[in-house]
Design a protein around this motif. Structure first.
Motif, short mmCIF file in Angstrom:
data_model
loop_
_atom_site.label_atom_id
_atom_site.label_comp_id
_atom_site.label_asym_id
_atom_site.label_seq_id
_atom_site.Cartn_x
_atom_site.Cartn_y
_atom_site.Cartn_z
N ASN A 67 0.56 -0.97 0.25
CA ASN A 67 0.08 -0.17 -0.21
C ASN A 67 0.89 1.22 -0.06
O ASN A 67 1.90 1.16 0.42
N GLY A 68 0.58 1.92 -0.90
CA GLY A 68 1.08 3.37 -0.97
C GLY A 68 2.51 3.35 -1.93
O GLY A 68 2.67 4.10 -2.15
N SER A 82 -1.98 2.90 -8.05
CA SER A 82 -3.16 3.84 -8.33
C SER A 82 -2.29 5.01 -8.86
O SER A 82 -2.19 5.30 -10.13
N ARG A 128 -3.49 5.68 -13.02
CA ARG A 128 -3.34 6.82 -13.63
C ARG A 128 -3.46 7.84 -14.21
O ARG A 128 -3.90 7.80 -14.99
N GLN A 145 -9.70 2.35 -9.40
CA GLN A 145 -10.53 1.92 -8.00
C GLN A 145 -11.49 2.69 -6.95
O GLN A 145 -12.48 1.81 -7.31
#
Ligand code: ADP
Ligand code: ADP
Length: 223
Positions: free
Chosen positions: A36-37, A41, A45, A81
């Protein structure tokens, strides 16, 4: 067909989400993994043309995607997401609408594809219900359908299997495999079995950097 990412850095204020990323993507399925992080994403994008980099370039067959802009977006099927719906459209209407925006196919062909996707994703029952009335899992599946409609050359999917039950997951994976010789497909996931069954290539991101970029077989041999 090729997507080339050259020296991409993305900062949000003073947080560096992506730090000098270089990648070259060809037809096939790329599994994008990392904690995560890590920037997954954000990278998706950017590739979808939804976000601008702080520095660096992305080229689609040699052309800068941010200069191609709307023209480039027509080549993209993107599952973000969280997918924003046109709440006053039915699922079927929304797919037809997006299909017409993105593809040169005639309405007859788009309608047929919309029905086929609704059927495959087990949404046929709710095809004529307003998307505002869909449950979370149904929204996820409609999100997948809207990414696939119009037969885009590049598919970018952020955690597509999250809302699918085991059978739907199998259908979905088989469908992606069918397309994999004709499209660049980038799929982020937390589910290692998805990566093992699906991806031809692995891209591992950590703290905004690419720490592994390999064909799946080469990566598995080393581990
Ligand atoms: P994940 O880490 O699973 O990719 P997040 O929960 O971090 O998802 O992000 C969800 C949404 O919130 C995304 O649209 C992302 O761009 C945004 N977001 C994430 N972190 C921040 C932040 N620190 N400030 C503002 N928006 C953020
Ligand atoms: P991942 O998808 O791998 O979880 P993200 O791309 O969502 O990673 O996030 C990378 C970093 O950027 C995280 O530290 C996240 O909090 C931050 N971030 C993401 N989106 C935003 C945003 N819109 N504004 C500020 N920070 C963000």
């Amino acid at each position: 067909m090729k997507l080339k990412i050259v020296g991409i850095t993305k900062k949000y204020h003073n947080l560096t989400a992506l730090d000098h990323i270089d990648l070259e993507l060809h037809n096939g399925i790329y599994g994008l993994i990392g904690p995560n992080g890590a920037g997954k994403s954000t990278l998706m994008r950017l590739l979808a043309g939804e976000l601008r980099p702080t520095s660096g370039n992305i080229f689609w067959n040699g052309k800068d995607i941010f200069k191609l802009d709307e023209k480039y977006k027509r080549y993209i099927g993107y599952l973000p997401q969280t997918f924003g719906f046109y709440k006053e459209f039915t699922g079927y209407e929304m797919l037809c609408y997006i299909g017409l925006l993105k593809s040169k196919d005639n309405i007859k062909k788009i309608r047929a594809q919309a029905k086929q996707l609704l059927n495959m994703l087990e949404l046929s029952d709710k095809a004529d219900a307003m998307t505002g009335k869909y449950s979370g899992g149904m929204k996820q599946r409609l999100g997948i359908a809207q990414a696939l409609i119009g037969n885009p050359r590049i598919l970018i999917m952020d955690e597509p299997t999250a809302g699918l039950d085991p059978m739907q997951r199998i259908y979905f994976k088989n469908l992606l495999k069918k397309y994999s010789s004709q499209k660049i497909i980038i799929v982020s996931t937390h589910i290692m079995s998805d990566v093992q069954e699906l991806a031809d290539h692995l891209i591992f991101l950590k703290k905004g950097r690419v720490v592994l970029d390999k064909s799946r077989d080469a990566a598995l041999e080393e581990s």
